[in-house]
Design a protein around this motif. Structure first.
Motif, mmCIF file in Angstrom:
data_model
loop_
_atom_site.group_PDB
_atom_site.id
_atom_site.type_symbol
_atom_site.label_atom_id
_atom_site.label_comp_id
_atom_site.label_asym_id
_atom_site.label_seq_id
_atom_site.Cartn_x
_atom_site.Cartn_y
_atom_site.Cartn_z
ATOM 1 N N SER A 16 0.740 -1.258 0.102
ATOM 2 C CA SER A 16 -0.007 0.230 -0.180
ATOM 3 C C SER A 16 0.969 1.152 0.011
ATOM 4 O O SER A 16 2.092 1.290 0.389
ATOM 5 N N TYR A 17 0.291 2.293 -0.389
ATOM 6 C CA TYR A 17 1.030 3.582 -0.700
ATOM 7 C C TYR A 17 0.068 4.998 -0.738
ATOM 8 O O TYR A 17 -1.084 4.576 -0.908
ATOM 9 N N ALA A 18 0.757 5.858 -0.470
ATOM 10 C CA ALA A 18 0.080 7.259 -0.360
ATOM 11 C C ALA A 18 0.245 7.885 -1.773
ATOM 12 O O ALA A 18 1.361 7.995 -2.149
ATOM 13 N N LEU A 19 -0.746 8.384 -2.484
ATOM 14 C CA LEU A 19 -0.719 9.013 -3.747
ATOM 15 C C LEU A 19 -0.516 10.800 -3.339
ATOM 16 O O LEU A 19 -0.603 10.973 -2.243
ATOM 17 N N GLU A 20 -0.281 11.199 -4.326
ATOM 18 C CA GLU A 20 -0.314 12.876 -4.096
ATOM 19 C C GLU A 20 -1.835 13.079 -3.805
ATOM 20 O O GLU A 20 -2.021 14.056 -3.220
ATOM 21 N N TYR A 21 -2.684 12.365 -4.461
ATOM 22 C CA TYR A 21 -4.310 12.326 -3.924
ATOM 23 C C TYR A 21 -4.649 10.985 -3.595
ATOM 24 O O TYR A 21 -4.360 9.989 -4.275
ATOM 25 N N GLY A 22 -5.034 10.857 -2.281
ATOM 26 C CA GLY A 22 -5.650 9.281 -1.927
ATOM 27 C C GLY A 22 -4.433 8.485 -1.524
ATOM 28 O O GLY A 22 -3.434 8.773 -1.513
ATOM 29 N N THR A 23 -4.933 7.144 -1.251
ATOM 30 C CA THR A 23 -4.163 5.792 -1.097
ATOM 31 C C THR A 23 -4.642 4.754 -2.290
ATOM 32 O O THR A 23 -5.803 4.922 -2.655
ATOM 33 N N ALA A 24 -3.567 3.960 -2.263
ATOM 34 C CA ALA A 24 -3.716 2.808 -3.107
ATOM 35 C C ALA A 24 -3.124 1.621 -2.782
ATOM 36 O O ALA A 24 -2.248 1.740 -1.906
ATOM 37 N N SER A 25 -3.111 0.448 -3.367
ATOM 38 C CA SER A 25 -2.361 -0.626 -3.214
ATOM 39 C C SER A 25 -1.684 -1.445 -4.550
ATOM 40 O O SER A 25 -2.680 -1.095 -5.446
ATOM 41 N N LEU A 26 -0.691 -1.851 -4.694
ATOM 42 C CA LEU A 26 -0.132 -2.352 -5.902
ATOM 43 C C LEU A 26 0.063 -3.820 -5.798
ATOM 44 O O LEU A 26 0.445 -4.216 -4.396
ATOM 45 N N GLU A 27 0.058 -4.818 -6.753
ATOM 46 C CA GLU A 27 0.233 -6.155 -6.441
ATOM 47 C C GLU A 27 0.882 -6.716 -7.631
ATOM 48 O O GLU A 27 0.972 -6.239 -8.916
ATOM 49 N N VAL A 28 1.750 -7.987 -7.567
ATOM 50 C CA VAL A 28 2.398 -8.421 -8.440
ATOM 51 C C VAL A 28 2.507 -10.237 -8.131
ATOM 52 O O VAL A 28 2.317 -10.368 -7.074
ATOM 53 N N HIS A 29 2.500 -10.665 -9.197
ATOM 54 C CA HIS A 29 2.850 -12.169 -8.901
ATOM 55 C C HIS A 29 4.035 -12.344 -9.082
ATOM 56 O O HIS A 29 4.912 -12.238 -9.757
ATOM 57 N N PRO A 30 4.659 -13.052 -7.670
ATOM 58 C CA PRO A 30 6.297 -13.160 -7.382
ATOM 59 C C PRO A 30 6.680 -14.224 -8.271
ATOM 60 O O PRO A 30 7.864 -14.202 -8.405
ATOM 61 N N GLU A 31 6.044 -15.139 -8.801
ATOM 62 C CA GLU A 31 6.755 -16.331 -9.783
ATOM 63 C C GLU A 31 7.054 -15.837 -11.121
ATOM 64 O O GLU A 31 7.690 -16.693 -11.902
ATOM 65 N N THR A 32 6.666 -14.496 -11.479
ATOM 66 C CA THR A 32 6.681 -14.217 -13.004
ATOM 67 C C THR A 32 7.938 -14.132 -13.415
ATOM 68 O O THR A 32 8.290 -14.566 -14.659
ATOM 69 N N LEU A 33 8.950 -13.726 -12.743
ATOM 70 C CA LEU A 33 10.512 -13.627 -13.174
ATOM 71 C C LEU A 33 11.196 -14.364 -12.395
ATOM 72 O O LEU A 33 10.952 -14.700 -11.018
ATOM 73 N N PRO A 34 12.277 -15.022 -12.627
ATOM 74 C CA PRO A 34 13.371 -15.662 -11.920
ATOM 75 C C PRO A 34 14.005 -14.733 -10.806
ATOM 76 O O PRO A 34 14.109 -13.558 -10.875
ATOM 77 N N THR A 35 14.130 -15.539 -9.645
ATOM 78 C CA THR A 35 14.649 -14.686 -8.549
ATOM 79 C C THR A 35 16.010 -14.221 -8.966
ATOM 80 O O THR A 35 16.671 -14.700 -9.940
ATOM 81 N N GLY A 36 16.255 -12.923 -8.651
ATOM 82 C CA GLY A 36 17.665 -12.084 -8.894
ATOM 83 C C GLY A 36 17.472 -11.334 -10.206
ATOM 84 O O GLY A 36 18.347 -10.639 -10.700
ATOM 85 N N SER A 37 16.209 -11.236 -10.859
ATOM 86 C CA SER A 37 16.258 -10.798 -12.068
ATOM 87 C C SER A 37 16.478 -9.069 -11.775
ATOM 88 O O SER A 37 16.112 -8.752 -10.833
ATOM 89 N N ARG A 38 17.196 -8.344 -12.773
ATOM 90 C CA ARG A 38 16.960 -6.988 -12.823
ATOM 91 C C ARG A 38 16.021 -6.344 -13.415
ATOM 92 O O ARG A 38 15.866 -6.572 -14.636
ATOM 93 N N VAL A 39 15.216 -5.720 -12.854
ATOM 94 C CA VAL A 39 13.996 -4.864 -13.485
ATOM 95 C C VAL A 39 14.354 -3.451 -13.495
ATOM 96 O O VAL A 39 14.867 -2.783 -12.571
ATOM 97 N N LEU A 40 13.583 -2.801 -14.455
ATOM 98 C CA LEU A 40 13.741 -1.479 -14.801
ATOM 99 C C LEU A 40 12.299 -0.900 -14.555
ATOM 100 O O LEU A 40 11.532 -1.296 -15.244
ATOM 101 N N LEU A 41 11.933 -0.029 -13.636
ATOM 102 C CA LEU A 41 10.621 0.321 -13.254
ATOM 103 C C LEU A 41 10.216 1.422 -14.027
ATOM 104 O O LEU A 41 11.088 2.635 -14.214
ATOM 105 N N VAL A 42 9.090 1.550 -14.802
ATOM 106 C CA VAL A 42 8.574 2.580 -15.632
ATOM 107 C C VAL A 42 7.409 3.152 -15.269
ATOM 108 O O VAL A 42 6.420 2.437 -15.004
ATOM 109 N N ASP A 43 7.266 4.397 -15.113
ATOM 110 C CA ASP A 43 5.910 5.133 -14.971
ATOM 111 C C ASP A 43 6.086 6.558 -15.601
ATOM 112 O O ASP A 43 6.965 7.069 -16.123
#
Ligand code: AMP
Length: 171
Positions: free
Chosen positions: A89-116
């Motif tokens: 869960s997290y606070a937005l500039e307005y309101g609050t929300a939660s984000l979710e992911v399936h932990p099995e989608t990538l192998p352990t140790g994968s290096r990921v680039l976050l984009v928004d």
């Protein structure tokens, strides 16, 4: 980009990238910039996958993934993914929300680039970083189109990771 004052709440100047998404040259160009194709060597080091944050991060993340020859993992808002998920869960500039992911989608140790699209208070990216860490993945970097200066986004992200944050534009 369009700027709409007092949306979705009074006091918020909303930056919308719909015109960029609809531009046949703009979308691939921004995807290439987000994945670090403008810099040699890449500021993010090796990247195994792009992670796009719902919803505008899906558009930009897919453009970045295609520019980098990578796949794209969607981090979803709460209640969209079936089965066992990790939730933050997290606070937005307005309101609050939660984000979710399936932990099995990538192998352990994968290096990921976050984009928004926009880094504002940093709550969204910070929660996504925590999700990645709980899933066993390494955050290689954070790439956004716009960083809104003065809202504490950098500090919020730095509290979770020392991965580099690269905005294409600081406003
Ligand atoms: P934050 O968690 O405060 O960094 O907010 C980032 C998220 O909220 C991003 O996914 C943006 O899409 C959205 N957002 C926050 N502030 C704005 C804004 N002023 N204009 C457009 N989108 C925003």
């Amino acid at each position: 980009m369009t700027e709409t004052p007092d949306f979705p709440e009074p006091g918020i100047l909303f930056r919308d990238l719909s015109t960029l998404f609809a531009d046949p040259e703009g979308l691939p160009a921004v995807g290439a910039a987000l994945v670090g194709r403008h810099a040699e060597p890449s500021p993010f080091g090796a990247v195994d996958a792009v992670v796009g944050i719902e919803a505008r991060g899906f558009v930009l993340g897919t453009a970045a993934a295609m520019a980098g020859g990578l796949g794209m993992l969607a981090v979803r808002k709460a209640g969209k993914l079936p089965g066992e998920v990790l939730t933050e869960s997290y606070a937005l500039e307005y309101g609050t929300a939660s984000l979710e992911v399936h932990p099995e989608t990538l192998p352990t140790g994968s290096r990921v680039l976050l984009v928004d699209d926009v880094l504002a208070t940093g709550g969204t990216v910070a929660a996504t970083v925590r999700l990645m860490q709980r899933a066993g993945w390494v955050v290689a970097g954070i790439s956004v189109v716009i960083e809104l200066d003065g809202l504490g986004g950098r500090a919020a992200v730095a509290a979770e990771t020392d991965a580099p944050v690269h905005p294409l534009l600081v406003l």
